[in-house]
Design a protein around this motif. Structure first.
Motif, PDB file in Angstrom:
ATOM      1  N   VAL A  19     -18.769 -10.789  46.954  1.00  0.00           N
ATOM      2  CA  VAL A  19     -19.168 -10.269  48.262  1.00  0.00           C
ATOM      3  C   VAL A  19     -19.267  -8.755  48.176  1.00  0.00           C
ATOM      4  O   VAL A  19     -18.685  -8.128  47.284  1.00  0.00           O
ATOM      5  CB  VAL A  19     -18.166 -10.673  49.372  1.00  0.00           C
ATOM      6  N   GLN A  20     -19.992  -8.166  49.093  1.00  0.00           N
ATOM      7  CA  GLN A  20     -20.126  -6.713  49.142  1.00  0.00           C
ATOM      8  C   GLN A  20     -18.998  -6.070  49.933  1.00  0.00           C
ATOM      9  O   GLN A  20     -18.550  -4.969  49.628  1.00  0.00           O
ATOM     10  CB  GLN A  20     -21.482  -6.341  49.759  1.00  0.00           C
ATOM     11  N   HIS A  21     -18.558  -6.774  50.972  1.00  0.00           N
ATOM     12  CA  HIS A  21     -17.539  -6.231  51.862  1.00  0.00           C
ATOM     13  C   HIS A  21     -16.436  -7.268  52.053  1.00  0.00           C
ATOM     14  O   HIS A  21     -16.707  -8.476  52.139  1.00  0.00           O
ATOM     15  CB  HIS A  21     -18.150  -5.865  53.212  1.00  0.00           C
ATOM     16  N   ASP A  53     -16.667 -10.000  54.602  1.00  0.00           N
ATOM     17  CA  ASP A  53     -17.481 -11.187  54.324  1.00  0.00           C
ATOM     18  C   ASP A  53     -16.621 -12.349  53.821  1.00  0.00           C
ATOM     19  O   ASP A  53     -17.116 -13.480  53.712  1.00  0.00           O
ATOM     20  CB  ASP A  53     -18.551 -10.860  53.279  1.00  0.00           C
ATOM     21  N   GLU A  72     -14.041 -13.431  55.428  1.00  0.00           N
ATOM     22  CA  GLU A  72     -13.492 -14.139  56.588  1.00  0.00           C
ATOM     23  C   GLU A  72     -14.327 -15.377  56.888  1.00  0.00           C
ATOM     24  O   GLU A  72     -15.562 -15.350  56.845  1.00  0.00           O
ATOM     25  CB  GLU A  72     -13.450 -13.230  57.813  1.00  0.00           C
ATOM     26  N   TYR A  78      -9.215 -16.213  55.808  1.00  0.00           N
ATOM     27  CA  TYR A  78      -9.914 -15.475  54.765  1.00  0.00           C
ATOM     28  C   TYR A  78      -9.971 -16.320  53.497  1.00  0.00           C
ATOM     29  O   TYR A  78      -8.971 -16.958  53.111  1.00  0.00           O
ATOM     30  CB  TYR A  78      -9.204 -14.153  54.463  1.00  0.00           C
ATOM     31  N   THR A 136      -9.392  -4.168  55.687  1.00  0.00           N
ATOM     32  CA  THR A 136      -9.891  -5.292  56.484  1.00  0.00           C
ATOM     33  C   THR A 136      -8.773  -6.183  57.016  1.00  0.00           C
ATOM     34  O   THR A 136      -8.844  -6.671  58.144  1.00  0.00           O
ATOM     35  CB  THR A 136     -10.855  -6.153  55.637  1.00  0.00           C
TER      36      THR A 136
END
Length: 434
Positions: free
Chosen positions: A63-65, A68, A70, A188, A205
């Motif tokens: 994932v990039q972030h 994402d 979650e 998550y 996050t």
């Protein structure tokens, strides 16, 4: 070679033999310790960036972030809504029973007032935020979600954050459905030591929690051990255990299958039967030999019974209870006529199952009491997971003017005896004649 060892309580070596049978060396692999130390350090120092890297490395999820990772409420609800009807009905029935049982455990605040107007008491409040670890991927443990999440919700925990690994993006629908049914607030798709670190220390996050509960592999257990103190944890669980006290009145096949029910967990699980009836022990051993080839996990059961299982001949049922108290098992079945007769003799056990129809497997899934239980003889001093694990207690002290005249001299005398003169003066300043 016998499929399971036999012991007798009247032999000179019984005490030594029993201790050797119960011995479980939970020595951690140095590589696991080192890996967890490094992972936790990286999560603490680099937060989301480290979490993303480890999730890619260990689970194959890119994932990039971190946001994402979650799993949204819509996906949780969809998992519940699309379950086969029989699975959803079973999940809902189990959840209802578990919730109802744990509602009886909810602690209450209390106070009392003394004659001079001093009020003392206790205020019970829930934890603010709890992290729930749930194994993921092909392993499906919806019962673990229910048993950990529902007591937390009954306790009044404000936010329950669940983490579950999704190897190669595989999300277990039963686990997600259980999360929806239990009212989990956030989920998550992360796992391993890195998930434990994120819950304990927080990242950009993921907010840090106050306590982490739930089962996991050796890396998860080691990570929980390392973060304890920064956060609370439920326990470091050992292999699963069952101990059965039987008088011979139950079908031998039932007892054999109950022994299997723990042995199939893994090769280190422990299954022990105590009985004063030698013929019955023979019958159970014969049932084990007959039924074992029919079990899908026969190889695991066979090794578990051979390495750590036992059929033990005792003098009588009172002696069986004493041996059981020494073992302090995770699960104890009393498979006798009038089993409640022996309940008062039991001092140490995680969960006690009374009677022929109270199989341990019912407790694992739907009876109501929690299946998160103390193992490795820790039932001598600890208890099943419950609502009380998600609540804390604060003392309430409101001393009246009159009460201060009584308590002040007592406190001052003891403080001076300890050499703490500011403590003494603090109490004496409130005396009317000071």
């Amino acid at each position: 070679m016998s499929v399971i060892r036999r012991l007798q309580s009247d032999t000179a070596s019984f005490s030594t033999d029993l201790r050797q049978l119960l011995a479980f060396e939970a020595t951690q692999d140095a590589s696991i310790e080192n890996a967890c130390r490094d992972i936790l350090h990286q999560i603490r120092q680099r937060g989301d960036a480290a979490l993303i890297e480890y999730t890619h490395r260990f689970d194959g999820v890119q994932v990039q972030h971190a946001a994402d990772l979650e799993i949204g409420h819509d996906e949780l609800q969809h998992a519940l809504d699309t379950l086969p009807a029989d699975q959803r009905a079973a999940l809902e029935a189990a959840a209802q029973r578990i919730r109802q049982y744990h509602e009886h455990q909810r602690g209450k605040s209390w106070t009392y007032t003394e004659d001079d107007g001093t009020t003392l008491g206790q205020q019970v409040t829930p934890l603010d935020r709890v992290g729930l670890y749930v194994p993921g991927g092909k392993a499906a443990y919806p019962s673990s979600v229910l048993m950990n999440a529902l007591p937390a919700k009954v306790a009044g925990v404000r936010e329950l954050i669940m983490v579950t690994p999704t190897p190669k993006g595989e999300r277990n629908q039963l686990v997600l459905a259980a999360a929806a049914l239990s009212g989990v607030d956030k989920v998550y798709s992360i796992g391993g030591a890195q998930a434990v670190g994120a819950l304990a220390y927080g990242t950009e996050t993921i907010q840090p929690v106050d306590k982490i509960v739930g089962p996991g592999n050796a890396y998860v257990a080691e990570a929980k051990r390392r973060v304890f103190g920064t956060v609370g944890i439920d326990m470091i669980a050992g292999p699963s255990e069952i101990l059965i006290i039987a008088d011979g009145s139950a079908p031998a096949e039932w007892v054999a299958m109950d022994l299997f029910s723990q042995a199939e967990h893994d090769e280190l699980a422990q299954s022990i039967l105590l009985s004063p009836n030698a013929d019955y022990l023979d019958a159970v051993e014969n049932a084990i030999v007959e039924l074992l080839p029919t079990m899908p996990r026969a190889d695991i059961i066979r090794k578990s019974l051979a390495d750590r299982g036992a059929l033990i001949l005792v003098k009588d049922l009172p002696e069986a209870c004493e041996v059981a108290n020494f073992i302090a098992p995770e699960h104890l079945e009393i498979s006798t006529v009038n089993p409640e007769t022996w309940l008062e003799h039991i001092r140490h056990a995680g969960a006690i199952f009374l009677g022929h129809y109270s199989s341990e497997s019912l407790g694992d899934y739907c009876a109501g009491p929690n299946h998160v239980l103390p193992t490795s003889r820790t039932a001598r001093f600890s208890s099943p997971l419950g609502v009380y694990d998600f609540q804390k207690r604060s003392s309430i002290i409101q001393v009246s003017q009159s009460g201060a005249q009584t308590l002040g001299p007592i406190a001052a005398t003891l403080a001076k005896g300890e050499g703490l003169y500011a403590h003494a003066a603090s109490a004496e300043y409130r005396l009317q004649n000071s």
